[in-house]
Design an enzyme around this catalytic site. Sequence first.
Site, PDB file in Angstrom:
ATOM      1  N   ASN A 105       9.017  47.826 -28.632  1.00 32.76           N
ATOM      2  CA  ASN A 105       7.813  48.653 -28.774  1.00 32.76           C
ATOM      3  C   ASN A 105       7.514  48.847 -30.268  1.00 32.76           C
ATOM      4  OD1 ASN A 105       5.743  50.490 -28.636  1.00 32.76           O
ATOM      5  ND2 ASN A 105       6.849  51.985 -27.394  1.00 32.76           N
ATOM      6  N   VAL A 106       7.069  47.793 -30.900  1.00 33.81           N
ATOM      7  CA  VAL A 106       6.825  47.805 -32.346  1.00 33.81           C
ATOM      8  C   VAL A 106       5.798  48.870 -32.756  1.00 33.81           C
ATOM      9  CG1 VAL A 106       6.069  46.409 -34.320  1.00 33.81           C
ATOM     10  CG2 VAL A 106       7.570  45.416 -32.577  1.00 33.81           C
ATOM     11  N   PHE A 157       4.313  59.618 -23.408  1.00 27.60           N
ATOM     12  CA  PHE A 157       3.424  58.552 -22.957  1.00 27.60           C
ATOM     13  C   PHE A 157       1.983  58.997 -23.104  1.00 27.60           C
ATOM     14  CE2 PHE A 157       0.784  56.591 -19.666  1.00 27.60           C
ATOM     15  CZ  PHE A 157       0.982  55.257 -19.965  1.00 27.60           C
ATOM     16  N   GLY A 207      -0.715  61.599 -29.767  1.00 27.44           N
ATOM     17  CA  GLY A 207       0.743  61.522 -29.839  1.00 27.44           C
ATOM     18  C   GLY A 207       1.290  62.416 -30.938  1.00 27.44           C
ATOM     19  N   TYR A 219       6.572  56.454 -34.643  1.00 28.08           N
ATOM     20  CA  TYR A 219       7.650  57.440 -34.823  1.00 28.08           C
ATOM     21  C   TYR A 219       8.099  57.503 -36.279  1.00 28.08           C
ATOM     22  CZ  TYR A 219       7.971  57.621 -29.725  1.00 28.08           C
ATOM     23  OH  TYR A 219       7.707  57.788 -28.398  1.00 28.08           O
ATOM     24  N   GLY A 231      -4.425  60.484 -32.682  1.00 34.17           N
ATOM     25  CA  GLY A 231      -3.866  61.786 -33.032  1.00 34.17           C
ATOM     26  C   GLY A 231      -3.266  62.558 -31.873  1.00 34.17           C
TER      27      GLY A 231
END
Length: 163
Positions: free
Chosen positions: A129-130, A91, A102, A136, A100
């Site tokens: 969570n598009v 989160f 995450g 990811y 950057g």
Amino acid sequence: MANLDIKIREAELADLELILAFISEKSEFDGVPHLLEATADKLKQTLLFVESPLVRVLLAEVGDTAVGFAMFYASYSSLLAQPCLWLDDLFLQSHFRGMGVGTALLKSLARIAESTNCGRMEWTVNTGNVPGIAFYQKQGARILENIRLCRIDGDAINLLAGQ
């Protein structure tokens, strides 16, 4: 992408209230604040602060301010006959997404997975969570559509256990 001074570090006991605040923010983001049962006391009994912690936490800081966290633990794959890393939560505060932070958290997790001979890293992401899914995938994750999360909790555990 901003040029930020991002630091990733392992959480300490002094970070307990901060971790709880991030968990609370994440429950709001996920739309499930009514499911939040975490307390400082519960976290203290299970996190990295005990002799055999069940879970570890990385904190992402920009400058001297924590802006996000990753909570993870070891799992195992019988097919690979190797340990794996399960990412339970990742989160970031909304105004630090896309900068950057995450990516820095995931890279730190990948280094931990690599150093402990993990065969894979896994986690779930909400189908709605598009932006998260796109993030990811950009990091190299495959979204597995043919696997469903199964969950038994609370009273259902007691019922199944024969209580």
